[in-house]
Design a protein around this motif. Structure first.
Motif, PDB file in Angstrom:
ATOM      1  N   UNK A  96       0.809  -1.232   0.000  1.00 20.55           N
ATOM      2  CA  UNK A  96       0.000   0.000   0.000  1.00 20.55           C
ATOM      3  C   UNK A  96       0.838   1.276   0.000  1.00 20.55           C
TER       4      UNK A  96
ATOM      5  N   UNK B  78      -8.091  -7.256   1.435  1.00 19.68           N
ATOM      6  CA  UNK B  78      -8.111  -5.812   1.634  1.00 19.68           C
ATOM      7  C   UNK B  78      -7.247  -5.120   0.565  1.00 19.68           C
ATOM      8  N   UNK B  79      -6.047  -5.652   0.339  1.00 18.67           N
ATOM      9  CA  UNK B  79      -5.164  -5.067  -0.679  1.00 18.67           C
ATOM     10  C   UNK B  79      -5.727  -5.293  -2.085  1.00 18.67           C
TER      11      UNK B  79
ATOM     12  N   UNK C  33      -8.201  -2.830  -2.924  1.00 23.57           N
ATOM     13  CA  UNK C  33      -7.604  -1.535  -3.272  1.00 23.57           C
ATOM     14  C   UNK C  33      -6.981  -1.566  -4.673  1.00 23.57           C
TER      15      UNK C  33
ATOM     16  N   UNK D 201       3.093   1.665  -2.004  1.00 27.83           N
ATOM     17  CA  UNK D 201       3.486   1.738  -3.422  1.00 27.83           C
ATOM     18  C   UNK D 201       4.993   1.659  -3.633  1.00 27.83           C
TER      19      UNK D 201
ATOM     20  N   UNK E 158      -4.489  -3.705  -5.825  1.00 27.55           N
ATOM     21  CA  UNK E 158      -3.107  -4.181  -5.969  1.00 27.55           C
ATOM     22  C   UNK E 158      -3.093  -5.613  -6.495  1.00 27.55           C
TER      23      UNK E 158
END
Lengths: 313, 313
Positions: free
Chosen positions: B105, B126-127, B130, B107, B132
């Motif tokens: 997260x 969760x990632x 988002x 980056x 990813x």
């Protein structure tokens, strides 16, 4: 990305209250903390590592830089580093390449371990000059912020070659690693020294620490009947290669051809006959390196360290 | 730390000129660039990775998360990932622990590979939510931003156990890995299925994928004379352990006791008698996973992948 400002707005509290809650400060009640954490979680908040660094100045992450993962060698070494790191409350990451070197000056990691011949001395010295703690496992380098944890290559190599001399060999072949490799150079040097002291002819064949290079070294040897040859392969991958070559070509391994290795990999003890090998604890080597690095991070005094090697005939 | 503002001041040029020079833009002359680079170097300027990310949105670094480095297994897998990454212009880092999960997260990395049972499903989802890209090697997980590259555990296991059945065994022992391990579960399930279909008694002894647990599984076996036993160790570390146990206790390995393993580690072929093992290319498995992840990063379509396994009797 969601920031603590957004959480503060949603929770209808001040930014510093959110900060206290996320950092476990006693300045907010347990009830408030739980409510704020629930909101942060719901909003998919991800704590900012860099932000935390600025406050704490440390991430408790360390990195080791390697050139390759090939061979059975690295597993034990990395596990030794990993376990010691966990024991000391640190987290280990393993990097190979140039971009991730910037993690250090970016302060994403607190210090580095280097076993990577492609990591240039100049770059290491630049980071050391900036005060970042560095532990090298693959070279000698003197600097206030650099310490080494190196193998005692010479002691083990001397004993291994002496055991060949004692068997009455007529000639010694050394199968080396890559030319620039620190461990290979030290091992070869010690081996040549012992052979010279006993007036035994000695020839170095260059390998690259792979099993294949050990095998093909066999093709470069000029073996006469009725002579006894000692072969010192400077790691066990190559010892396995030359062992397989000699068995395939029906040489009398263990009689006319005596092989010694370095690293004591698992497979060498199952070979027939077994290859005798210089041993040391890779696990301990890794653990010692992490221990030195942690002390440097904590600004404690650390000496350069030597890892003992053994050879049992 | 020295920033481009400081360099601009020292060089007596604008901040954007420094930026152009450092980024290799054609808007500054070669002479100016050289002068600015020399000053930047003298001032120990280190480019800001995060700053570059904001412009490029990518770091070209990917990470694999492991729970351990133990055993010979990981070396080949990591080398396969590493070589493929280099081929694709990516850099691989290897992480084990929770703090470095934030690299995604933050980056600092473009995507992740997961072979770590301690990496909770919730955090992965969760990632993925988002956006990813994630490739899992240790579980099945369905999500728009998650793909799997898994071993064909069942096919190999079935063949290995069938080879034991064909030898006329009276009972099958299975030495399993950790209870929650995906590969272990699949292998055990397939083995039990084959035993049942042939009406052969079957018992599972829990191990943990280490050589020691394979050895101590021997102590839990109730072996009668005149009966023939098949042992399927769900990885080769444990196969080595049980092999050594049986040899030590003077059982007739290869006659009354037949051992099969999984992974085809180097050492199994040198054992006497050799342990037959389900094989697959760890190198290829790693390479395929990196290939899938790179496609996901480039927003290309990717299917879940299966890595073939083989068993040669």
């Amino acid at each position: 990305m969601v920031g603590i400002r957004d959480i503060a707005k949603e929770a209808n509290v001040s930014i510093s209250t959110v900060s206290y809650a996320l950092n476990g400060s006693a300045r907010v009640s347990e009830g408030t903390r739980e409510r704020i954490l629930a909101i942060a979680n719901e909003m998919n908040y991800i704590p900012n590592l860099a932000g935390q660094n600025l406050r704490r100045q440390k991430t408790d992450i360390i990195a080791v830089y390697l050139a390759s993962y090939q061979g059975t060698f690295y597993g034990e070494l990395l596990e030794g580093m990993h376990q010691k790191a966990v024991e000391l409350g640190l987290e280990l990451i393993v990097c190979s390449g140039k971009r991730s070197r910037l993690f250090l000056p970016q302060r994403l990691i607190d210090g580095i371990l280097v076993l990577d011949v492609t990591y240039e001395k100049e770059e290491l010295l630049k980071y050391a000059d900036l005060g970042y703690p560095i532990v090298v496992l693959d070279r000698q380098l003197t600097h206030e912020h650099i310490r080494s944890v190196l193998l005692d290559n010479k002691a083990g190599s001397k004993k291994a070659v002496q055991s060949l001399v004692d068997e009455g060999i007529d000639k010694l072949y050394i199968i080396s690693g890559p030319v620039l490799n620190h461990d290979s150079s030290e091992r070869a040097e010690a081996a040549v020294e012992v052979a010279k002291a006993s007036n035994i002819e000695c020839e170095i064949i260059e390998g690259d620490f792979t099993e294949a290079s050990g095998y093909s070294a066999g093709e470069k040897m000029d073996l006469e009947q009725d002579l006894k040859y000692g072969i010192f392969a400077l790691n066990d991958e190559m010892a396995l290669g030359i062992h397989n070559y000699m068995i395939e070509k029906a040489y009398h391994v263990g009689k006319d051809i005596l092989i010694r290795g370095f690293d004591k990999n698992q497979v060498t003890e199952y070979l027939v006959p077994p290859v005798k090998s210089v041993s040391y604890s890779k696990h301990k080597w890794g653990a010692m390196a992490v221990e030195s690095l942690q002390k440097m991070i904590k600004k404690e005094e650390v000496e350069n360290k030597i890892v003992a090697t053994r050879f049992e005939n």
